[in-house]
Motif scaffolding. Structure first.
Motif, PDB file in Angstrom:
ATOM      1  N   PRO A  81       0.828  -1.205   0.000  1.00  0.00           N
ATOM      2  CA  PRO A  81       0.000   0.000   0.000  1.00  0.00           C
ATOM      3  C   PRO A  81       0.865   1.259   0.000  1.00  0.00           C
ATOM      4  CG  PRO A  81       0.113  -0.889   2.211  1.00  0.00           C
ATOM      5  CD  PRO A  81       0.848  -1.851   1.324  1.00  0.00           C
ATOM      6  N   HIS A  82       0.168   2.390  -0.132  1.00  0.00           N
ATOM      7  CA  HIS A  82       0.819   3.686  -0.092  1.00  0.00           C
ATOM      8  C   HIS A  82       0.045   4.597   0.846  1.00  0.00           C
ATOM      9  CE1 HIS A  82       3.444   2.686  -3.394  1.00  0.00           C
ATOM     10  NE2 HIS A  82       2.393   2.250  -4.055  1.00  0.00           N
ATOM     11  N   THR A  83       0.745   5.603   1.352  1.00  0.00           N
ATOM     12  CA  THR A  83       0.053   6.646   2.098  1.00  0.00           C
ATOM     13  C   THR A  83       0.203   7.954   1.339  1.00  0.00           C
ATOM     14  OG1 THR A  83       1.912   7.438   3.456  1.00  0.00           O
ATOM     15  CG2 THR A  83       0.631   5.558   4.311  1.00  0.00           C
ATOM     16  N   PHE A  84      -0.779   8.801   1.508  1.00  0.00           N
ATOM     17  CA  PHE A  84      -0.682  10.209   1.137  1.00  0.00           C
ATOM     18  C   PHE A  84      -0.584  10.905   2.481  1.00  0.00           C
ATOM     19  CE2 PHE A  84      -2.382  14.427   0.738  1.00  0.00           C
ATOM     20  CZ  PHE A  84      -1.870  14.895  -0.454  1.00  0.00           C
ATOM     21  N   SER A  85       0.634  11.311   2.847  1.00  0.00           N
ATOM     22  CA  SER A  85       0.877  11.893   4.161  1.00  0.00           C
ATOM     23  C   SER A  85       1.486  13.283   4.008  1.00  0.00           C
ATOM     24  CB  SER A  85       1.823  11.006   4.969  1.00  0.00           C
ATOM     25  OG  SER A  85       1.268   9.719   5.145  1.00  0.00           O
ATOM     26  N   VAL A  86       0.766  14.294   4.501  1.00  0.00           N
ATOM     27  CA  VAL A  86       1.257  15.663   4.437  1.00  0.00           C
ATOM     28  C   VAL A  86       2.272  15.857   5.561  1.00  0.00           C
ATOM     29  CG1 VAL A  86       0.644  18.116   4.510  1.00  0.00           C
ATOM     30  CG2 VAL A  86      -0.946  16.456   3.480  1.00  0.00           C
ATOM     31  N   VAL A  87       3.430  16.382   5.192  1.00  0.00           N
ATOM     32  CA  VAL A  87       4.515  16.608   6.151  1.00  0.00           C
ATOM     33  C   VAL A  87       5.109  17.998   5.911  1.00  0.00           C
ATOM     34  CG1 VAL A  87       5.081  14.155   6.327  1.00  0.00           C
ATOM     35  CG2 VAL A  87       6.284  15.567   4.667  1.00  0.00           C
ATOM     36  N   LYS A  88       5.897  18.463   6.859  1.00  0.00           N
ATOM     37  CA  LYS A  88       6.643  19.700   6.648  1.00  0.00           C
ATOM     38  C   LYS A  88       7.771  19.399   5.660  1.00  0.00           C
ATOM     39  CE  LYS A  88       5.766  21.467  11.265  1.00  0.00           C
ATOM     40  NZ  LYS A  88       6.355  21.794  12.580  1.00  0.00           N
ATOM     41  N   GLU A  89       8.086  20.356   4.815  1.00  0.00           N
ATOM     42  CA  GLU A  89       9.137  20.142   3.819  1.00  0.00           C
ATOM     43  C   GLU A  89      10.442  19.706   4.486  1.00  0.00           C
ATOM     44  OE1 GLU A  89      11.169  22.356  -0.028  1.00  0.00           O
ATOM     45  OE2 GLU A  89      10.261  23.598   1.527  1.00  0.00           O
ATOM     46  N   LYS A  90      10.775  20.294   5.638  1.00  0.00           N
ATOM     47  CA  LYS A  90      12.031  19.979   6.317  1.00  0.00           C
ATOM     48  C   LYS A  90      12.072  18.546   6.850  1.00  0.00           C
ATOM     49  CE  LYS A  90      10.867  21.615  10.974  1.00  0.00           C
ATOM     50  NZ  LYS A  90      11.071  20.377  11.692  1.00  0.00           N
ATOM     51  N   ASP A  91      10.902  17.899   6.991  1.00  0.00           N
ATOM     52  CA  ASP A  91      10.846  16.523   7.504  1.00  0.00           C
ATOM     53  C   ASP A  91      11.007  15.464   6.420  1.00  0.00           C
ATOM     54  OD1 ASP A  91      10.560  17.335  10.144  1.00  0.00           O
ATOM     55  OD2 ASP A  91       8.368  17.323  10.044  1.00  0.00           O
ATOM     56  N   MET A  92      11.014  15.879   5.161  1.00  0.00           N
ATOM     57  CA  MET A  92      11.154  14.909   4.065  1.00  0.00           C
ATOM     58  C   MET A  92      12.592  14.403   4.012  1.00  0.00           C
ATOM     59  SD  MET A  92       8.886  16.810   1.186  1.00  0.00           S
ATOM     60  CE  MET A  92       7.886  15.548   0.426  1.00  0.00           C
ATOM     61  N   PRO A  93      12.790  13.088   4.033  1.00  0.00           N
ATOM     62  CA  PRO A  93      14.159  12.567   3.993  1.00  0.00           C
ATOM     63  C   PRO A  93      14.826  12.876   2.654  1.00  0.00           C
ATOM     64  CG  PRO A  93      12.567  10.775   3.860  1.00  0.00           C
ATOM     65  CD  PRO A  93      11.792  12.024   4.090  1.00  0.00           C
ATOM     66  N   ARG A  94      16.101  13.281   2.715  1.00  0.00           N
ATOM     67  CA  ARG A  94      16.837  13.669   1.507  1.00  0.00           C
ATOM     68  C   ARG A  94      18.065  12.812   1.243  1.00  0.00           C
ATOM     69  NH1 ARG A  94      13.027  16.198  -1.087  1.00  0.00           N
ATOM     70  NH2 ARG A  94      12.258  18.045  -0.036  1.00  0.00           N
ATOM     71  N   THR A  95      18.360  11.874   2.139  1.00  0.00           N
ATOM     72  CA  THR A  95      19.517  10.993   1.950  1.00  0.00           C
ATOM     73  C   THR A  95      19.072   9.547   2.135  1.00  0.00           C
ATOM     74  OG1 THR A  95      20.144  10.977   4.291  1.00  0.00           O
ATOM     75  CG2 THR A  95      21.062  12.759   2.922  1.00  0.00           C
ATOM     76  N   GLY A  96      19.910   8.617   1.686  1.00  0.00           N
ATOM     77  CA  GLY A  96      19.616   7.196   1.877  1.00  0.00           C
ATOM     78  C   GLY A  96      19.490   6.848   3.345  1.00  0.00           C
ATOM     79  N   LYS A  97      20.363   7.409   4.154  1.00  0.00           N
ATOM     80  CA  LYS A  97      20.324   7.157   5.598  1.00  0.00           C
ATOM     81  C   LYS A  97      19.017   7.677   6.207  1.00  0.00           C
ATOM     82  CE  LYS A  97      23.005   7.837   9.817  1.00  0.00           C
ATOM     83  NZ  LYS A  97      24.211   8.421  10.404  1.00  0.00           N
ATOM     84  N   ALA A  98      18.584   8.868   5.776  1.00  0.00           N
ATOM     85  CA  ALA A  98      17.333   9.440   6.292  1.00  0.00           C
ATOM     86  C   ALA A  98      16.123   8.620   5.841  1.00  0.00           C
ATOM     87  CB  ALA A  98      17.199  10.885   5.849  1.00  0.00           C
ATOM     88  N   VAL A  99      16.175   8.057   4.642  1.00  0.00           N
ATOM     89  CA  VAL A  99      15.077   7.197   4.161  1.00  0.00           C
ATOM     90  C   VAL A  99      15.003   5.930   5.014  1.00  0.00           C
ATOM     91  CG1 VAL A  99      14.385   5.672   2.253  1.00  0.00           C
ATOM     92  CG2 VAL A  99      14.966   8.049   1.794  1.00  0.00           C
ATOM     93  N   GLU A 100      16.161   5.353   5.324  1.00  0.00           N
ATOM     94  CA  GLU A 100      16.185   4.118   6.108  1.00  0.00           C
ATOM     95  C   GLU A 100      15.737   4.323   7.558  1.00  0.00           C
ATOM     96  OE1 GLU A 100      20.125   2.561   5.652  1.00  0.00           O
ATOM     97  OE2 GLU A 100      19.765   1.988   3.574  1.00  0.00           O
TER      98      GLU A 100
END
Length: 186
Positions: A81-100
């Protein structure tokens, strides 16, 4: 001589007004009342080098009217499944480590009532301002979220956008944190 200058000046003014009118008309294109967000999928591999997951939203930017509807559809079997989740721009992960180790994903996943040690569905399909509920949220701020379902092709959710005109909503899938885009509210 003066008449020629006057005629040239009027012609130039007409040309400038005509060109600006085209620019204004192009910028006032109708913002849709409803949009559909889909995903795209694929995998690239280079043996002994990398595997690249191409799962993503079909666009980086969507536009919808305030009061309009966003529908998120699973278009790929076994990719949800997927989510549509509204977040603050600063909370979006930008690196592989942040995604993990996605902090906002963990926070919203807990709010949905998901057990990270289980494949069971979460307790709440929707969040309003980060609080679990059984009804779709009014999408207007970080913490508003919806889950499409078990991941079967064709499953979808529809969410009403109540954010003010001129707002930009940053969203992501908290299950697949590299799936990120934004909605401009018109």
């Amino acid at each position: 001589m003066n008449n020629r200058k006057l005629a040239a000046g009027i012609a130039g003014l007409c040309l400038a007004v005509g060109v600006s009118g085209v620019a204004v008309a192009a910028n006032t294109a109708a913002v849709p009342k409803s949009i559909t967000i889909k995903q795209k999928a694929g995998i690239d591999i280079k043996p002994n080098r990398y595997l690249q997951d191409k799962l993503r939203w079909d666009k980086d930017l969507y536009k919808v009217k305030s009061g309009g509807t966003i529908t998120v559809v699973n278009t790929q079997a076994n990719e949800g499944p997927h989510t549509f989740s509204v977040v603050k721009e600063k909370d979006m992960p930008r690196t592989g480590k942040a995604v993990e180790n996605c902090k906002i994903c963990n926070k919203l996943g807990q709010a949905h009532g998901a057990d990270p040690n289980s494949d069971a569905p979460p307790k709440f399909q929707f969040l309003e301002n980060g609080v679990g509920q059984d009804t779709p949220p009014n999408v207007d701020k970080p913490g508003d979220s919806g889950l499409t379902g078990a991941g079967k092709k064709g499953e979808k959710i529809s969410l009403k956008v109540t954010a003010k005109k001129g707002s930009t909503l940053y969203f992501m899938c908290i299950i697949h944190p590299w799936m990120q885009a934004k909605v401009q509210v018109g």
